[in-house]
Motif scaffolding. Structure first.
Motif, short mmCIF file in Angstrom:
data_model
loop_
_atom_site.label_atom_id
_atom_site.label_comp_id
_atom_site.label_asym_id
_atom_site.label_seq_id
_atom_site.Cartn_x
_atom_site.Cartn_y
_atom_site.Cartn_z
N MET A 30 0.78 -1.29 -0.03
CA MET A 30 0.01 -0.04 0.01
C MET A 30 0.91 1.26 -0.02
N LEU A 31 0.51 2.36 -0.67
CA LEU A 31 1.11 3.54 -0.66
C LEU A 31 0.30 4.46 -0.22
N LYS A 32 0.86 5.39 0.80
CA LYS A 32 0.28 6.63 1.51
C LYS A 32 0.78 7.65 0.60
N ALA A 33 -0.38 8.32 -0.07
CA ALA A 33 -0.13 9.68 -0.76
C ALA A 33 -1.10 10.81 -0.34
N ALA A 34 -0.38 12.10 -0.64
CA ALA A 34 -1.41 13.03 -0.30
C ALA A 34 -0.95 14.10 -1.44
N SER A 35 -1.90 15.17 -1.62
CA SER A 35 -1.70 16.44 -2.27
C SER A 35 -2.03 17.60 -1.48
N PHE A 36 -1.26 18.80 -2.20
CA PHE A 36 -1.60 19.90 -1.25
C PHE A 36 -1.27 20.98 -2.21
N ASN A 37 -2.29 21.89 -2.13
CA ASN A 37 -2.14 23.11 -3.03
C ASN A 37 -1.38 24.34 -2.10
N VAL A 38 -0.10 24.08 -1.98
CA VAL A 38 0.95 24.82 -1.13
C VAL A 38 0.73 26.37 -1.24
N ASN A 39 0.57 26.74 -2.28
CA ASN A 39 0.47 28.26 -2.72
C ASN A 39 1.61 28.92 -2.11
N SER A 40 2.64 28.75 -2.20
CA SER A 40 3.93 29.08 -2.03
C SER A 40 4.76 28.09 -0.91
N ILE A 41 5.66 27.52 -1.55
CA ILE A 41 6.46 26.48 -0.71
C ILE A 41 7.28 27.18 0.32
N ARG A 42 7.71 28.50 0.03
CA ARG A 42 8.37 29.23 1.07
C ARG A 42 7.66 29.64 2.41
N ALA A 43 6.28 30.20 1.96
CA ALA A 43 5.63 30.57 3.04
C ALA A 43 4.93 29.40 3.60
N ARG A 44 4.89 28.36 3.12
CA ARG A 44 4.44 27.18 3.84
C ARG A 44 5.12 26.01 4.23
N LEU A 45 6.80 26.10 4.30
CA LEU A 45 7.53 25.03 4.51
C LEU A 45 7.35 24.49 5.82
N GLU A 46 7.22 25.32 6.79
CA GLU A 46 7.38 24.63 8.34
C GLU A 46 6.15 23.83 8.38
N LEU A 47 4.97 24.26 7.68
CA LEU A 47 3.70 23.52 7.68
C LEU A 47 3.75 22.14 7.13
N VAL A 48 4.72 22.15 6.07
CA VAL A 48 4.64 21.05 4.90
C VAL A 48 5.87 19.99 5.95
N LEU A 49 6.80 20.56 6.42
CA LEU A 49 7.59 19.75 7.07
C LEU A 49 7.12 19.09 8.53
N ASP A 50 6.21 19.90 9.04
CA ASP A 50 5.56 19.19 10.47
C ASP A 50 4.61 18.22 9.89
#
Length: 170
Positions: A1-21
């Protein structure tokens, strides 16, 4: 099984901490990002690598941008599709993760409600997509996972589906 997700991050620099967490908490096999809004040289690859993730990306300043993030090797990387987008637009990336083809796309409607100018580039996309996905997937494997945002003619479709070679969604 593969666990996958998608996120419209609308600026990786602005949301990097959120993504890493989120990555630390959820530990997905694949995370597809849209609207990274950063040129390739400024993509936070080192931060993701320090967190134990590989990443492939295609970006541009201020608009668009797609990325695939995974703790697994990312193979058979391809970007772009046909002639439907303006040259240099960063709207599609495809990879193989653990042998499974993963396609991540960001295809907004554009800004012109009369279907000329920026939106006109979406018209040939279904035909180009047919070449891209059928009859043979862009990368080898038993099926394809397609993520992203497709907005054509005022209707937004958030894509997250698995399409088998038989053409039946599962």
């Amino acid at each position: 099984m593969l666990k996958a997700a998608s996120f419209n991050v609308n600026s990786i620099r602005a949301r990097l901490e959120l993504v890493l967490d989120w990555l630390a908490r959820e530990r997905p096999d694949v995370l597809c990002l849209q609207e990274t809004k950063v040129e390739d040289g400024d993509f936070p690859l080192q931060e993701l690598q320090r967190a134990g993730y590989n990443a492939v990306f295609k970006g541009q300043k201020l608009y668009n941008g797609v990325a695939v993030v995974s703790p697994h090797p990312l193979e058979e990387v391809r970007t772009g599709i046909g002639d439907w987008a303006e040259p240099g637009e960063a709207r599609l990336i495809a990879v193989a993760v653990r042998g499974l083809p993963v396609v991540n796309t960001y295809i907004p409607q554009g800004r012109d409600p009369i279907f000329t100018g920026p939106v006109s580039h979406t018209f040939p996309w279904p035909g180009d997509a047919g070449v891209f996905f059928d009859p043979k997937p862009v990368v080898t494997g038993p099926g394809q996972v397609i993520f992203g945002i497709l907005a054509v003619f005022g209707v937004v479709v958030l894509c997250c589906c698995r399409k088998m070679r038989t053409g039946r969604p599962t």
